[in-house]
Design a protein around this motif. Structure first.
Motif, PDB file in Angstrom:
ATOM      1  N   TYR A   1       0.610  -1.199   0.220  1.00 15.33           N
ATOM      2  CA  TYR A   1      -0.097   0.139  -0.014  1.00 15.33           C
ATOM      3  C   TYR A   1       0.525   1.225  -0.353  1.00 15.33           C
ATOM      4  O   TYR A   1       0.259   2.564  -0.431  1.00 15.33           O
ATOM      5  CB  TYR A   1      -0.612   0.064   1.591  1.00 15.33           C
ATOM      6  N   THR A   2       1.990   1.372   0.288  1.00 16.85           N
ATOM      7  CA  THR A   2       2.736   2.381   0.289  1.00 16.85           C
ATOM      8  C   THR A   2       4.220   2.401  -0.192  1.00 16.85           C
ATOM      9  O   THR A   2       4.551   3.654  -0.331  1.00 16.85           O
ATOM     10  CB  THR A   2       3.248   2.606   1.529  1.00 16.85           C
ATOM     11  N   SER A   3       4.852   1.095  -0.843  1.00 12.34           N
ATOM     12  CA  SER A   3       5.880   0.987  -2.217  1.00 12.34           C
ATOM     13  C   SER A   3       5.439   0.720  -3.377  1.00 12.34           C
ATOM     14  O   SER A   3       5.404   1.459  -4.385  1.00 12.34           O
ATOM     15  CB  SER A   3       6.992   0.434  -1.527  1.00 12.34           C
ATOM     16  N   VAL A   4       4.247  -0.050  -3.624  1.00 15.83           N
ATOM     17  CA  VAL A   4       3.704  -0.252  -4.500  1.00 15.83           C
ATOM     18  C   VAL A   4       2.848   0.445  -5.365  1.00 15.83           C
ATOM     19  O   VAL A   4       2.921   0.444  -6.117  1.00 15.83           O
ATOM     20  CB  VAL A   4       3.907  -1.938  -5.097  1.00 15.83           C
ATOM     21  N   LEU A   5       1.599   0.610  -4.577  1.00 21.15           N
ATOM     22  CA  LEU A   5       0.547   0.752  -5.413  1.00 21.15           C
ATOM     23  C   LEU A   5       0.733   2.366  -5.526  1.00 21.15           C
ATOM     24  O   LEU A   5      -0.704   2.798  -6.917  1.00 21.15           O
ATOM     25  CB  LEU A   5      -0.614   0.906  -4.169  1.00 21.15           C
ATOM     26  N   PRO A   6       1.018   3.370  -4.915  1.00 20.76           N
ATOM     27  CA  PRO A   6       0.738   4.299  -5.055  1.00 20.76           C
ATOM     28  C   PRO A   6       1.470   4.977  -6.910  1.00 20.76           C
ATOM     29  O   PRO A   6       1.133   5.952  -7.247  1.00 20.76           O
ATOM     30  CB  PRO A   6       2.065   5.553  -4.382  1.00 20.76           C
ATOM     31  N   HIS A   7       2.259   3.582  -7.024  1.00 15.28           N
ATOM     32  CA  HIS A   7       2.365   4.171  -8.535  1.00 15.28           C
ATOM     33  C   HIS A   7       1.144   3.974  -8.931  1.00 15.28           C
ATOM     34  O   HIS A   7       1.493   4.900 -10.341  1.00 15.28           O
ATOM     35  CB  HIS A   7       3.769   3.243  -9.001  1.00 15.28           C
ATOM     36  N   LEU A   8       0.617   3.640  -8.943  1.00 18.50           N
ATOM     37  CA  LEU A   8      -0.491   2.952  -9.837  1.00 18.50           C
ATOM     38  C   LEU A   8      -1.739   3.510  -9.310  1.00 18.50           C
ATOM     39  O   LEU A   8      -2.470   4.090 -10.206  1.00 18.50           O
ATOM     40  CB  LEU A   8      -0.762   1.629  -9.553  1.00 18.50           C
ATOM     41  N   LEU A   9      -1.586   5.194  -8.498  1.00 19.05           N
ATOM     42  CA  LEU A   9      -2.544   5.925  -8.428  1.00 19.05           C
ATOM     43  C   LEU A   9      -1.966   7.350  -9.246  1.00 19.05           C
ATOM     44  O   LEU A   9      -3.617   8.100  -8.681  1.00 19.05           O
ATOM     45  CB  LEU A   9      -3.248   5.203  -7.118  1.00 19.05           C
ATOM     46  N   VAL A  10      -1.498   7.359  -9.257  1.00 17.57           N
ATOM     47  CA  VAL A  10      -1.086   8.336 -10.069  1.00 17.57           C
ATOM     48  C   VAL A  10      -1.972   8.709 -11.566  1.00 17.57           C
ATOM     49  O   VAL A  10      -1.239   7.872 -12.074  1.00 17.57           O
ATOM     50  CB  VAL A  10       0.633   9.089  -9.539  1.00 17.57           C
ATOM     51  N   PRO A  11      -2.860   9.325 -12.250  1.00 17.26           N
ATOM     52  CA  PRO A  11      -3.110   8.785 -13.054  1.00 17.26           C
ATOM     53  C   PRO A  11      -2.687   8.803 -14.376  1.00 17.26           C
ATOM     54  O   PRO A  11      -2.397   7.717 -14.974  1.00 17.26           O
ATOM     55  CB  PRO A  11      -4.103  10.137 -12.793  1.00 17.26           C
ATOM     56  N   ASP A  12      -1.385   9.505 -14.423  1.00 22.94           N
ATOM     57  CA  ASP A  12      -0.240   9.845 -15.598  1.00 22.94           C
ATOM     58  C   ASP A  12       0.797   8.236 -16.092  1.00 22.94           C
ATOM     59  O   ASP A  12       0.597   7.883 -16.101  1.00 22.94           O
ATOM     60  CB  ASP A  12       0.467  11.257 -15.113  1.00 22.94           C
ATOM     61  N   MET A  13       1.112   8.264 -14.423  1.00 18.46           N
ATOM     62  CA  MET A  13       2.044   6.636 -13.993  1.00 18.46           C
ATOM     63  C   MET A  13       1.158   5.441 -14.697  1.00 18.46           C
ATOM     64  O   MET A  13       1.290   4.533 -15.271  1.00 18.46           O
ATOM     65  CB  MET A  13       2.459   7.056 -12.962  1.00 18.46           C
ATOM     66  N   ARG A  14      -0.449   5.732 -14.161  1.00 19.52           N
ATOM     67  CA  ARG A  14      -0.874   4.951 -14.283  1.00 19.52           C
ATOM     68  C   ARG A  14      -1.294   4.534 -15.714  1.00 19.52           C
ATOM     69  O   ARG A  14      -0.923   3.091 -16.145  1.00 19.52           O
ATOM     70  CB  ARG A  14      -2.051   4.546 -13.395  1.00 19.52           C
ATOM     71  N   ALA A  15      -1.715   5.962 -16.515  1.00 19.84           N
ATOM     72  CA  ALA A  15      -2.031   5.275 -17.501  1.00 19.84           C
ATOM     73  C   ALA A  15      -0.607   4.332 -19.208  1.00 19.84           C
ATOM     74  O   ALA A  15      -0.130   3.868 -19.693  1.00 19.84           O
ATOM     75  CB  ALA A  15      -2.099   6.396 -18.679  1.00 19.84           C
TER      76      ALA A  15
END
Length: 402
Positions: free
Chosen positions: A234-248
């Motif tokens: 929740y604090t190292s992996v998911l944040p990358h995928l919760l930033v809209p530009d980076m998720r895309a």
């Protein structure tokens, strides 16, 4: 592409990302680390609070994992990793955190600061922040009851961006002993989420749509392989995928995607999770995410069948390989993890099965190609800082993990 020709972009933070970088550097010279910026604890948190700076702990650790092995590089790496002792104002600060913060102030850019430090440490590869702006991790947590001793941030915290990364919160802290049993409460901040005694039901970011670092977006687009984990879910992996530009960028990249699972559950954050529960949480938070491979140590998997099904639900396959250190069963062994990566990356491996050959556009030669295609916020170092930011560069704020 094989061997040194492989372009690999690894996402994560803290010791988990350092473990994957230590393994991946044995495989390719074209390696980029994209580091989460959600920490508010330790030395990094203090620098964030005192200076409005981008906390540099995880970024420093990534630099150290990729540093050169010659005498000059190891001397500077050891210095960057040194922590002051005692009980004075400098106690607990890592020298590298202070140096990187000073470099960012002088250069006006965290990307330029990291590139300068990489040259000093003889880094083989590149280290980039997920965002040049501050990010807070907010979790909805249940099971916080009497006797836990925890403090919850009840109510929505709000921040005001000033261009220097400073902000104010309006949440109200109160002991969780006063929280109704079974009620979901909001826990804000990486340090609090990582150590919560309750069960994390979901996480989100504040702000909800922070601007991603343009150079990091370009690295995701240019990669042959994208590596997620190991590390705190929740604090190292998911944040990358919760930033809209980076998720895309991650979900839309032509790169293959591999997830490396932890060897043990993270105390507090994922206590009691099965390996497949990590994948279920990933799928819940990031609908549409597809993986090609999930790497897990067989000693950490009681029953591989549910994990294999969870990997298949994400479009991937399970690759079981002994990757834990012999003397530290909770840590990944760099050589063993590198061997697992080689098996997965090898041409003709099962990761290639079912993937149609499709034409792809030429890759950008460098980050300027990304900027020239529309990045609005231009970093003074000469690379695109964001695809969604405003005009000019905003002084960074944020977090890491150390």
């Amino acid at each position: 592409m094989t061997g040194d020709a492989l372009a690999i972009t690894a996402f994560g933070g803290g010791h988990g990302l350092a473990a994957s970088l230590s393994a991946l550097r044995r495989i390719t010279a074209h390696l980029t680390a994209v580091v989460t910026v959600g920490d508010d604890g330790g030395s990094s948190g203090r620098l964030r609070a005192e200076l409005g700076a981008l906390p540099m702990g995880d970024l420093r650790m990534a630099l150290a994992a990729l540093a050169g092995t010659d005498g000059w590089s190891t001397t500077w790496t050891d210095l960057f990793q040194h922590r002051f002792g005692g009980d004075g104002p400098l106690a607990g600060h890592a020298v590298g955190n202070l140096v990187l913060t000073a470099l960012a102030e002088r250069a006006g850019s965290p990307v330029a600061a990291l590139d300068l430090a990489a040259s000093l440490l003889g880094v083989d590869g590149r280290v980039l922040p997920l965002s040049c702006d501050g990010i807070d991790i907010v979790a909805d947590v249940t099971g916080l009851g009497a006797g836990s001793g925890a403090i919850a941030d009840i109510g929505a915290g709000t921040g005001t961006g000033t261009g220097t990364g400073t902000g104010t919160g309006t949440g109200t802290d109160r002991p969780v002993d006063s929280v109704e049993p079974g009620k979901s409460v909001e826990v804000r901040g990486q340090a609090a989420v990582a150590t919560t005694p309750g069960r994390v039901e979901g996480v989100r970011l504040v702000p909800a749509a922070p601007a991603a670092c343009g150079a990091a977006l370009a690295a995701a687009e240019a990669a042959d392989w994208i590596v997620l984990g190991p590390g705190s879910l929740y604090t190292s992996v998911l944040p990358h995928l919760l930033v809209p530009d980076m998720r895309a960028a991650i979900t839309g990249s032509r790169a293959r995607r591999v997830m490396v699972l932890n060897l043990v559950a993270q105390p507090g954050e994922t206590a009691g999770y099965t390996p497949e529960a990590h994948l279920h949480a990933l799928a819940t938070h990031v609908p549409g995410l597809r993986l090609d491979v999930v790497i897990a140590d067989p000693a950490a998997v009681d029953d591989p069948e549910p994990l294999a099904r969870a990997a298949a639900d994400l479009g991937g396959r399970l690759h079981l390989s002994s990757v834990r250190a012999a003397d530290e069963p909770a840590l990944h062994d760099p050589e063993r993890l590198a061997a697992a990566f080689r098996a997965v990356f090898a041409p003709g491996s099962q990761a290639d099965v079912g993937r149609a050959a499709v034409p792809v556009p030429p890759r950008p030669v460098d980050e300027r190609s990304w900027r020239d295609r529309g990045a609005a916020c231009v970093d003074p170092s000469g690379v695109g800082c964001s695809t969604t930011g405003g005009r000019g560069h905003r002084i960074p704020s944020g977090e890491c993990k150390e």
